[in-house]
Design a protein around this motif. Structure first.
Motif, PDB file in Angstrom:
ATOM      1  N   TRP A   1     -12.505 -17.446   2.890  1.00  0.00           N
ATOM      2  CA  TRP A   1     -12.941 -16.096   3.243  1.00  0.00           C
ATOM      3  C   TRP A   1     -12.066 -15.474   4.324  1.00  0.00           C
ATOM      4  O   TRP A   1     -11.701 -16.126   5.288  1.00  0.00           O
ATOM      5  CB  TRP A   1     -14.392 -16.140   3.744  1.00  0.00           C
ATOM      6  CG  TRP A   1     -14.959 -14.784   4.035  1.00  0.00           C
ATOM      7  CD1 TRP A   1     -15.627 -13.966   3.179  1.00  0.00           C
ATOM      8  CD2 TRP A   1     -14.864 -14.070   5.275  1.00  0.00           C
ATOM      9  NE1 TRP A   1     -15.967 -12.783   3.801  1.00  0.00           N
ATOM     10  CE2 TRP A   1     -15.509 -12.817   5.090  1.00  0.00           C
ATOM     11  CE3 TRP A   1     -14.301 -14.358   6.519  1.00  0.00           C
ATOM     12  CZ2 TRP A   1     -15.612 -11.875   6.108  1.00  0.00           C
ATOM     13  CZ3 TRP A   1     -14.395 -13.406   7.527  1.00  0.00           C
ATOM     14  CH2 TRP A   1     -15.053 -12.188   7.316  1.00  0.00           C
ATOM     15  N   GLY A   2     -11.734 -14.206   4.129  1.00  0.00           N
ATOM     16  CA  GLY A   2     -11.156 -13.444   5.217  1.00  0.00           C
ATOM     17  C   GLY A   2      -9.745 -12.924   5.020  1.00  0.00           C
ATOM     18  O   GLY A   2      -8.838 -13.673   4.658  1.00  0.00           O
ATOM     19  N   ARG A   3      -9.561 -11.627   5.262  1.00  0.00           N
ATOM     20  CA  ARG A   3      -8.292 -10.919   5.400  1.00  0.00           C
ATOM     21  C   ARG A   3      -7.532 -10.672   4.110  1.00  0.00           C
ATOM     22  O   ARG A   3      -6.445 -10.106   4.141  1.00  0.00           O
ATOM     23  CB  ARG A   3      -7.374 -11.650   6.400  1.00  0.00           C
ATOM     24  CG  ARG A   3      -7.979 -11.832   7.778  1.00  0.00           C
ATOM     25  CD  ARG A   3      -8.341 -10.517   8.423  1.00  0.00           C
ATOM     26  NE  ARG A   3      -8.871 -10.706   9.764  1.00  0.00           N
ATOM     27  CZ  ARG A   3     -10.156 -10.788  10.071  1.00  0.00           C
ATOM     28  NH1 ARG A   3     -11.086 -10.677   9.107  1.00  0.00           N
ATOM     29  NH2 ARG A   3     -10.558 -10.948  11.312  1.00  0.00           N
ATOM     30  N   GLU A   4      -8.087 -11.092   2.959  1.00  0.00           N
ATOM     31  CA  GLU A   4      -7.365 -10.814   1.712  1.00  0.00           C
ATOM     32  C   GLU A   4      -7.302  -9.305   1.440  1.00  0.00           C
ATOM     33  O   GLU A   4      -6.291  -8.802   0.935  1.00  0.00           O
ATOM     34  CB  GLU A   4      -7.989 -11.559   0.520  1.00  0.00           C
ATOM     35  CG  GLU A   4      -9.371 -11.107   0.076  1.00  0.00           C
ATOM     36  CD  GLU A   4     -10.481 -11.589   0.984  1.00  0.00           C
ATOM     37  OE1 GLU A   4     -11.552 -10.949   0.986  1.00  0.00           O
ATOM     38  OE2 GLU A   4     -10.296 -12.600   1.690  1.00  0.00           O
ATOM     39  N   ASP A   5      -8.349  -8.589   1.801  1.00  0.00           N
ATOM     40  CA  ASP A   5      -8.330  -7.134   1.589  1.00  0.00           C
ATOM     41  C   ASP A   5      -7.410  -6.436   2.586  1.00  0.00           C
ATOM     42  O   ASP A   5      -6.712  -5.477   2.235  1.00  0.00           O
ATOM     43  CB  ASP A   5      -9.747  -6.573   1.687  1.00  0.00           C
ATOM     44  CG  ASP A   5     -10.655  -7.099   0.579  1.00  0.00           C
ATOM     45  OD1 ASP A   5     -10.210  -7.083  -0.582  1.00  0.00           O
ATOM     46  OD2 ASP A   5     -11.775  -7.535   0.863  1.00  0.00           O
ATOM     47  N   SER A   6      -7.408  -6.914   3.841  1.00  0.00           N
ATOM     48  CA  SER A   6      -6.497  -6.339   4.842  1.00  0.00           C
ATOM     49  C   SER A   6      -5.042  -6.560   4.456  1.00  0.00           C
ATOM     50  O   SER A   6      -4.190  -5.680   4.636  1.00  0.00           O
ATOM     51  CB  SER A   6      -6.772  -6.956   6.216  1.00  0.00           C
ATOM     52  OG  SER A   6      -8.055  -6.624   6.678  1.00  0.00           O
ATOM     53  N   GLU A   7      -4.747  -7.734   3.913  1.00  0.00           N
ATOM     54  CA  GLU A   7      -3.364  -8.037   3.513  1.00  0.00           C
ATOM     55  C   GLU A   7      -2.929  -7.147   2.361  1.00  0.00           C
ATOM     56  O   GLU A   7      -1.798  -6.643   2.332  1.00  0.00           O
ATOM     57  CB  GLU A   7      -3.270  -9.523   3.144  1.00  0.00           C
ATOM     58  CG  GLU A   7      -1.847 -10.068   3.050  1.00  0.00           C
ATOM     59  CD  GLU A   7      -1.223  -9.891   1.682  1.00  0.00           C
ATOM     60  OE1 GLU A   7      -0.003 -10.111   1.550  1.00  0.00           O
ATOM     61  OE2 GLU A   7      -1.961  -9.507   0.719  1.00  0.00           O
ATOM     62  N   PHE A   8      -3.827  -6.920   1.406  1.00  0.00           N
ATOM     63  CA  PHE A   8      -3.552  -6.009   0.297  1.00  0.00           C
ATOM     64  C   PHE A   8      -3.285  -4.602   0.831  1.00  0.00           C
ATOM     65  O   PHE A   8      -2.306  -3.944   0.450  1.00  0.00           O
ATOM     66  CB  PHE A   8      -4.753  -6.034  -0.653  1.00  0.00           C
ATOM     67  CG  PHE A   8      -4.664  -5.106  -1.837  1.00  0.00           C
ATOM     68  CD1 PHE A   8      -3.541  -5.061  -2.641  1.00  0.00           C
ATOM     69  CD2 PHE A   8      -5.740  -4.289  -2.162  1.00  0.00           C
ATOM     70  CE1 PHE A   8      -3.483  -4.214  -3.742  1.00  0.00           C
ATOM     71  CE2 PHE A   8      -5.696  -3.447  -3.261  1.00  0.00           C
ATOM     72  CZ  PHE A   8      -4.570  -3.405  -4.053  1.00  0.00           C
ATOM     73  N   ALA A   9      -4.141  -4.149   1.753  1.00  0.00           N
ATOM     74  CA  ALA A   9      -3.966  -2.817   2.352  1.00  0.00           C
ATOM     75  C   ALA A   9      -2.652  -2.728   3.122  1.00  0.00           C
ATOM     76  O   ALA A   9      -1.973  -1.692   3.088  1.00  0.00           O
ATOM     77  CB  ALA A   9      -5.141  -2.495   3.268  1.00  0.00           C
ATOM     78  N   ALA A  10      -2.275  -3.808   3.821  1.00  0.00           N
ATOM     79  CA  ALA A  10      -1.033  -3.801   4.596  1.00  0.00           C
ATOM     80  C   ALA A  10       0.170  -3.583   3.687  1.00  0.00           C
ATOM     81  O   ALA A  10       1.096  -2.821   4.023  1.00  0.00           O
ATOM     82  CB  ALA A  10      -0.882  -5.116   5.365  1.00  0.00           C
ATOM     83  N   ARG A  11       0.174  -4.203   2.517  1.00  0.00           N
ATOM     84  CA  ARG A  11       1.309  -4.032   1.612  1.00  0.00           C
ATOM     85  C   ARG A  11       1.307  -2.650   0.962  1.00  0.00           C
ATOM     86  O   ARG A  11       2.367  -2.093   0.658  1.00  0.00           O
ATOM     87  CB  ARG A  11       1.341  -5.154   0.573  1.00  0.00           C
ATOM     88  CG  ARG A  11       1.810  -6.472   1.189  1.00  0.00           C
ATOM     89  CD  ARG A  11       1.942  -7.605   0.187  1.00  0.00           C
ATOM     90  NE  ARG A  11       0.646  -8.092  -0.253  1.00  0.00           N
ATOM     91  CZ  ARG A  11       0.105  -7.880  -1.453  1.00  0.00           C
ATOM     92  NH1 ARG A  11       0.782  -7.180  -2.366  1.00  0.00           N
ATOM     93  NH2 ARG A  11      -1.079  -8.354  -1.761  1.00  0.00           N
ATOM     94  N   LEU A  12       0.128  -2.071   0.735  1.00  0.00           N
ATOM     95  CA  LEU A  12       0.081  -0.681   0.267  1.00  0.00           C
ATOM     96  C   LEU A  12       0.696   0.251   1.310  1.00  0.00           C
ATOM     97  O   LEU A  12       1.451   1.163   0.980  1.00  0.00           O
ATOM     98  CB  LEU A  12      -1.362  -0.277  -0.028  1.00  0.00           C
ATOM     99  CG  LEU A  12      -2.028  -0.934  -1.244  1.00  0.00           C
ATOM    100  CD1 LEU A  12      -3.518  -0.561  -1.301  1.00  0.00           C
ATOM    101  CD2 LEU A  12      -1.342  -0.544  -2.552  1.00  0.00           C
ATOM    102  N   LEU A  13       0.367   0.007   2.588  1.00  0.00           N
ATOM    103  CA  LEU A  13       0.964   0.801   3.666  1.00  0.00           C
ATOM    104  C   LEU A  13       2.479   0.588   3.722  1.00  0.00           C
ATOM    105  O   LEU A  13       3.248   1.541   3.883  1.00  0.00           O
ATOM    106  CB  LEU A  13       0.337   0.428   4.999  1.00  0.00           C
ATOM    107  CG  LEU A  13      -1.117   0.865   5.216  1.00  0.00           C
ATOM    108  CD1 LEU A  13      -1.707   0.157   6.437  1.00  0.00           C
ATOM    109  CD2 LEU A  13      -1.210   2.376   5.379  1.00  0.00           C
ATOM    110  N   ASN A  14       2.908  -0.658   3.572  1.00  0.00           N
ATOM    111  CA  ASN A  14       4.347  -0.961   3.593  1.00  0.00           C
ATOM    112  C   ASN A  14       5.082  -0.272   2.440  1.00  0.00           C
ATOM    113  O   ASN A  14       6.286   0.018   2.537  1.00  0.00           O
ATOM    114  CB  ASN A  14       4.576  -2.467   3.526  1.00  0.00           C
ATOM    115  CG  ASN A  14       4.146  -3.183   4.795  1.00  0.00           C
ATOM    116  OD1 ASN A  14       3.914  -2.556   5.832  1.00  0.00           O
ATOM    117  ND2 ASN A  14       4.023  -4.500   4.722  1.00  0.00           N
ATOM    118  N   ALA A  15       4.354  -0.025   1.349  1.00  0.00           N
ATOM    119  CA  ALA A  15       4.950   0.650   0.193  1.00  0.00           C
ATOM    120  C   ALA A  15       5.016   2.166   0.381  1.00  0.00           C
ATOM    121  O   ALA A  15       5.508   2.871  -0.503  1.00  0.00           O
ATOM    122  CB  ALA A  15       4.151   0.314  -1.064  1.00  0.00           C
TER     123      ALA A  15
END
Length: 285
Positions: free
Chosen positions: A200-214
């Protein structure tokens, strides 16, 4: 134009709550074109319940799929990728098994959708005693003034105010997959969720981080897209420290695509002809 929408619902062994969520989806003012249940290894009770709702969804013209994987610990990122590989909507709204939807939930998300961005919605917290009551009575409707709610300001449905709410400059703050929306082609661009994240934890934040990086912009949806989050005990957080470190590396390195992600499931779905059986699909573990 209103985009064709897939509602993506993650679940694990709580069919009583999931049933209420699905019933609230069935009662939407704007129906999704498709609803995909992403099941991280639930027992057969969940599949039986979903199958029982297929006729009601079909009567509204909604395709209901149940995508399941073997229970091998918390692998939410993997099952979300397997489910997203079967998504047909241009726009994807992601929730969890414990978010009961306001009747205008999907209409609000569709109206708020903009190219070049993804959306973080909010949630109303339902207290334990109110959660037990709702499940016992099979309730799918709540009101901002109901007893047993926390942070009830999030229950206010005032969509004309939504465009006026600024998004925090802390772009990953409050990222939660319980009320999250994005364009499917943007998810393809970053290769979906990172399956290195197990536990559990941070899989959604990591996905969002890569969307921001894109190059995408994060937008906050408030006073619309209202959802009532049923109480449940917290999951084990043993994996969080390591996943925090991995998230920091993704942000610092401006990584856009993960190595283990959606592409493998797209290939399996399109080329290997997995056993696709509506409303259940059992991908190879």
């Amino acid at each position: 134009m209103v985009p064709a929408t897939t509602l993506l619902v993650s679940t694990y062994n709580w069919p009583e709550a999931l049933e209420l969520v699905l019933l609230s989806a069935l009662a939407q003012q704007l129906a999704p074109s498709q609803l995909v249940v992403a099941d991280d290894g639930s027992r057969e009770e969940t599949g039986a319940m979903v199958r029982g709702l297929v006729p009601a969804f079909a009567a509204r013209g909604i395709a209901l799929l149940h995508v399941w994987q073997e229970d091998a610990g918390f692998r939410k990122a993997r099952i979300l990728n397997a489910a997203l590989a079967r998504a047909t909507g241009d726009y994807v709204v992601q929730i969890d098994q414990d978010l009961i939807l306001h009747p205008a939930f999907l209409a609000s998300h569709a109206a708020f959708a903009r190219r070049g961005s993804f959306v973080q919605g909010s949630r109303v917290l339902v207290r334990p005693e109110r959660t037990r009551e709702a499940i016992a009575r099979r309730e799918t409707r709540f009101h901002a003034l109901d007893a047993g709610l926390k942070n009830r300001v999030n229950a206010l449905h005032l969509p004309w105010l939504s465009a006026l709410v600024p998004t925090s400059q802390e772009h990953l703050r409050g990222t939660r997959g319980v009320n999250f929306a994005f364009w499917r082609d943007d998810a393809l661009r970053v290769n979906g969720w990172n399956e290195e994240f197990e536990g559990w934890g941070r899989e959604d934040s990591e996905f969002a981080a890569r969307l921001l990086n894109a190059g995408l912009v994060r937008r906050k949806l408030k006073f619309a897209g209202v959802g009532y989050h049923l109480w449940h005990p917290e999951c084990s957080r043993h994996a969080v420290p390591e996943q925090e470190r991995a998230l920091h590396e993704i942000v610092a390195g401006r990584v856009v695509r993960c190595a283990r992600g959606l592409d493998a499931h797209l290939e399996a779905h399109l080329e290997a002809h997995l056993d696709v059986r509506a409303p259940r699909v059992d991908p190879t573990p």
